[in-house]
Enzyme design. Structure first.
Site: not given
Ligand code: NAD
Length: 260
Positions: A142, A155
């Site tokens: 991130s 985080y």
């Molecule tokens: P999201 O909530 O849309 O998807 C996350 C997925 O992870 C879900 O399907 C959930 O069921 C799954 N999950 C959660 N805990 C789990 C576990 N213990 N084992 C297996 N699966 C699990 O979130 P997103 O925004 O797509 O985030 C995905 C990644 O991107 C994360 O690592 C997040 O930190 C990172 N990220 C997101 C953003 C943002 O702005 N959305 C920015 C930077 C980084």
């Protein structure tokens, strides 16, 4: 540089960024295991992506914090398709709170999903990658791998930690054909972000509109969210890059929020 025919595991791919990566990989001919806590959503995504083609997908039930579940999930992929070429360790959640109120149980949960999950999935995939002398590992970092924000102690700590893990794997894996890199997205409009807009508004005493315009997008060059497709395109580039020239790196995709 092509991902066509490659066998990929994407964790947390039932939703958001992971789902977009799985979709792009399948559209380029890859075989993708959608490994997620939410097996119903993972199976539905796999069915939809297999129908789309030209690659294919399977759903795998996996809690990335559970060593036995990770090992069983990776074994199922290897039983099905023979090996693993690409791991995208992407599963993640967000819990916001100031440090003085941050529950120790929440802290441990955050570090377990983001860091234990990255470690365990890597450990399960590496023997297969080393045996074939090739593999690509991608961690979902991130902008918070580079900067801190209030309310996000666990985080920020976990996302910084992924840089160290990727660099270590890059050094250990270099001679064995395995590359490790980190993608560092800015804010992307997914369920993970939608959930924290009202939470941050309450905690910071500002409106939800201000959270979006000032806290999330205030330092971008154009006030725009990064999209799941933007992140997926970087994940495709890193998965299909063929040499150790690009390893141990982190790539920021954030509309200029953070510039290196
Ligand atoms: P999201 O909530 O849309 O998807 C996350 C997925 O992870 C879900 O399907 C959930 O069921 C799954 N999950 C959660 N805990 C789990 C576990 N213990 N084992 C297996 N699966 C699990 O979130 P997103 O925004 O797509 O985030 C995905 C990644 O991107 C994360 O690592 C997040 O930190 C990172 N990220 C997101 C953003 C943002 O702005 N959305 C920015 C930077 C980084």
């Amino acid at each position: 540089m092509s991902i066509n025919g490659k066998i990929c595991i994407v964790t947390g791919a039932a939703s958001g960024i992971g789902l977009a990566i799985a979709k792009l990989y399948v559209s380029q001919g890859a075989k993708v295991a959608i490994a997620d806590l939410n097996i119903d959503a993972a199976q539905k995504a796999a069915d939809d992506l297999s129908a789309m083609g030209p690659g294919s997908a399977i759903g795998i039930a996996m809690d990335v914090t559970d060593e036995a579940a990770v090992n069983a999930g990776v074994a199922k992929v290897v039983d099905t398709w023979g090996t693993v070429d690409v791991l995208v360790s992407n599963a993640g959640i967000q819990i916001v709170n100031p440090v003085e109120n941050y529950k120790f149980s929440d802290w441990k949960k955050m570090l377990a999903i983001h860091l234990d999950g990255a470690f365990l999935t890597t450990q399960a995939c590496l023997p297969h990658m080393y045996a074939q002398k090739s593999g690509a590992i991608i961690f979902m970092g991130s902008v918070h791998s580079k900067v801190a924000s209030p309310l996000k102690s666990a985080y920020v700590t976990a996302k910084h930690g992924l840089l160290g893990l990727a660099r270590t794997i890059a050094k250990e894996g270099g001679a064995k054909g395995v590359r490790a890199n980190v993608i560092c997205p800015g804010f992307v409009r997914t369920p993970l972000v939608d959930k924290q807009i009202p939470e941050q508004a309450k905690e910071l005493g500002i409106s939800e509109d201000e959270v979006v315009k000032k806290v999330m997008l205030g330092e971008t060059v154009d006030g725009e969210f990064t999209t799941v497709e933007d992140v997926a395109n970087v994940a495709l580039f890193l998965a299909s890059f063929e040499t150790n020239a690009l390893t141990g790196q982190s790539m920021v995709v954030s509309h200029g929020w953070y510039m290196e």
